[in-house]
Design a protein around this motif. Sequence first.
Motif, PDB file in Angstrom:
ATOM      1  N   PRO A  38      37.118  39.390  25.982  1.00 40.29           N
ATOM      2  CA  PRO A  38      37.656  40.114  27.192  1.00 40.29           C
ATOM      3  C   PRO A  38      37.637  39.372  28.362  1.00 40.29           C
ATOM      4  N   PRO A  39      38.537  39.489  29.254  1.00 39.41           N
ATOM      5  CA  PRO A  39      38.518  38.997  30.630  1.00 39.41           C
ATOM      6  C   PRO A  39      37.471  39.298  31.294  1.00 39.41           C
ATOM      7  N   PRO A  40      36.992  38.531  32.447  1.00 42.10           N
ATOM      8  CA  PRO A  40      35.874  38.806  33.513  1.00 42.10           C
ATOM      9  C   PRO A  40      36.378  40.336  33.861  1.00 42.10           C
ATOM     10  N   VAL A  41      35.214  41.047  34.567  1.00 44.02           N
ATOM     11  CA  VAL A  41      35.566  42.067  35.236  1.00 44.02           C
ATOM     12  C   VAL A  41      35.089  42.330  36.623  1.00 44.02           C
ATOM     13  N   LEU A  42      35.382  43.165  37.399  1.00 45.66           N
ATOM     14  CA  LEU A  42      34.912  43.444  38.738  1.00 45.66           C
ATOM     15  C   LEU A  42      33.901  44.633  38.731  1.00 45.66           C
ATOM     16  N   VAL A  43      32.879  44.428  39.047  1.00 48.08           N
ATOM     17  CA  VAL A  43      31.969  45.727  39.013  1.00 48.08           C
ATOM     18  C   VAL A  43      32.027  46.290  40.295  1.00 48.08           C
ATOM     19  N   ASP A  44      32.322  47.707  40.187  1.00 55.62           N
ATOM     20  CA  ASP A  44      32.448  48.588  41.349  1.00 55.62           C
ATOM     21  C   ASP A  44      30.910  48.970  41.622  1.00 55.62           C
ATOM     22  N   PHE A  46      29.872  51.879  41.485  1.00 53.87           N
ATOM     23  CA  PHE A  46      28.916  52.782  40.241  1.00 53.87           C
ATOM     24  C   PHE A  46      28.768  51.883  39.149  1.00 53.87           C
ATOM     25  N   TRP A  47      28.696  50.756  39.222  1.00 56.19           N
ATOM     26  CA  TRP A  47      28.406  50.046  38.085  1.00 56.19           C
ATOM     27  C   TRP A  47      29.403  49.949  36.869  1.00 56.19           C
ATOM     28  N   HIS A  48      30.549  50.340  37.286  1.00 59.67           N
ATOM     29  CA  HIS A  48      31.644  50.377  36.284  1.00 59.67           C
ATOM     30  C   HIS A  48      32.595  49.016  36.298  1.00 59.67           C
ATOM     31  N   ALA A  49      32.793  48.698  35.189  1.00 61.39           N
ATOM     32  CA  ALA A  49      33.451  47.325  34.751  1.00 61.39           C
ATOM     33  C   ALA A  49      35.060  47.690  34.996  1.00 61.39           C
ATOM     34  N   LYS A  50      35.887  47.093  35.894  1.00 63.63           N
ATOM     35  CA  LYS A  50      37.132  47.580  36.199  1.00 63.63           C
ATOM     36  C   LYS A  50      37.784  46.002  35.794  1.00 63.63           C
ATOM     37  N   VAL A  51      39.286  46.108  35.523  1.00 60.97           N
ATOM     38  CA  VAL A  51      40.107  45.195  35.338  1.00 60.97           C
ATOM     39  C   VAL A  51      41.391  45.294  35.940  1.00 60.97           C
ATOM     40  N   ARG A  52      41.700  44.536  36.892  1.00 60.88           N
ATOM     41  CA  ARG A  52      42.912  44.739  37.774  1.00 60.88           C
ATOM     42  C   ARG A  52      43.091  46.171  38.451  1.00 60.88           C
ATOM     43  N   SER A  73      48.400  39.132  40.785  1.00 63.68           N
ATOM     44  CA  SER A  73      49.187  38.173  40.341  1.00 63.68           C
ATOM     45  C   SER A  73      48.424  37.277  39.246  1.00 63.68           C
ATOM     46  N   ARG A  74      47.189  37.512  39.179  1.00 65.01           N
ATOM     47  CA  ARG A  74      46.485  36.564  38.160  1.00 65.01           C
ATOM     48  C   ARG A  74      45.189  37.280  38.037  1.00 65.01           C
ATOM     49  N   TRP A  75      44.760  37.191  36.581  1.00 63.75           N
ATOM     50  CA  TRP A  75      43.497  37.754  36.180  1.00 63.75           C
ATOM     51  C   TRP A  75      43.083  36.928  34.863  1.00 63.75           C
ATOM     52  N   ASP A  76      42.420  35.805  34.998  1.00 63.61           N
ATOM     53  CA  ASP A  76      42.022  35.135  33.590  1.00 63.61           C
ATOM     54  C   ASP A  76      40.375  34.797  33.697  1.00 63.61           C
ATOM     55  N   THR A  77      40.118  34.024  33.014  1.00 63.82           N
ATOM     56  CA  THR A  77      38.744  33.557  32.615  1.00 63.82           C
ATOM     57  C   THR A  77      38.085  32.882  33.709  1.00 63.82           C
ATOM     58  N   ARG A  78      38.706  32.111  34.712  1.00 68.27           N
ATOM     59  CA  ARG A  78      38.221  31.586  35.835  1.00 68.27           C
ATOM     60  C   ARG A  78      38.446  32.138  37.167  1.00 68.27           C
ATOM     61  N   SER A  79      39.498  32.847  37.365  1.00 69.49           N
ATOM     62  CA  SER A  79      39.543  33.705  38.848  1.00 69.49           C
ATOM     63  C   SER A  79      40.646  34.626  38.578  1.00 69.49           C
ATOM     64  N   ALA A  80      40.869  35.494  39.752  1.00 70.08           N
ATOM     65  CA  ALA A  80      41.772  36.531  39.953  1.00 70.08           C
ATOM     66  C   ALA A  80      42.522  36.581  41.189  1.00 70.08           C
ATOM     67  N   HIS A 123      31.333  38.758  34.600  1.00 68.36           N
ATOM     68  CA  HIS A 123      31.872  39.632  35.808  1.00 68.36           C
ATOM     69  C   HIS A 123      32.121  38.463  36.996  1.00 68.36           C
ATOM     70  N   TYR A 124      33.213  38.758  37.915  1.00 63.97           N
ATOM     71  CA  TYR A 124      33.367  37.822  38.775  1.00 63.97           C
ATOM     72  C   TYR A 124      32.147  37.905  39.991  1.00 63.97           C
ATOM     73  N   THR A 125      31.571  36.887  40.220  1.00 65.14           N
ATOM     74  CA  THR A 125      30.409  37.094  41.208  1.00 65.14           C
ATOM     75  C   THR A 125      30.777  36.798  42.778  1.00 65.14           C
ATOM     76  N   ARG A 126      32.216  36.351  43.317  1.00 61.35           N
ATOM     77  CA  ARG A 126      32.222  36.006  44.437  1.00 61.35           C
ATOM     78  C   ARG A 126      33.721  36.566  44.828  1.00 61.35           C
ATOM     79  N   MET A 127      33.785  37.259  46.158  1.00 58.28           N
ATOM     80  CA  MET A 127      35.231  37.746  46.431  1.00 58.28           C
ATOM     81  C   MET A 127      35.502  37.043  47.787  1.00 58.28           C
TER      82      MET A 127
END
Length: 149
Positions: A38-44, A46-52, A73-80, A123-127
Amino acid sequence: MRGHTVRTAIALGALASLAAATGPVAASARTDSRAAAPPPVLVDCFWHAKVRPANFVLACGDGNSRLVSLHWSRWDTRSAVADGVNMVNDCKPYCAAGRFHAYAVVVRLDHPRTWKKDPHLRHYTRMTLTYKNAHPERLAQSVTYPLWN
């Protein structure tokens, strides 16, 4: 003796055929299982894993900053990367009486790491938010936030 030799040759031939038939399948199964990770997720909040996600709350405590209308426009193993709008409350004269303002923004997620809550996910750790034009007065044109784990 000749019967034994023929049986051995037939058995070896069958074994070689079986190995040849299963070799590529096993190799492609390994490749497919890696590709299916699975691709990395963005944690919201409420600790839910979100993709895009189309929307994302930045200020979990009070909701005074959130991302809306996200188009990825991008969501892969390195960045989104997404274009969207950061809705920010000016909190004037105080947050409950403040007004929300819309700021066009490019969102970049990166530094994926194993998620402590679910070690099977990364999960992504930086925005990083880069404002396209105007930006909130208390923020720079580009701002980087660590994301929760």
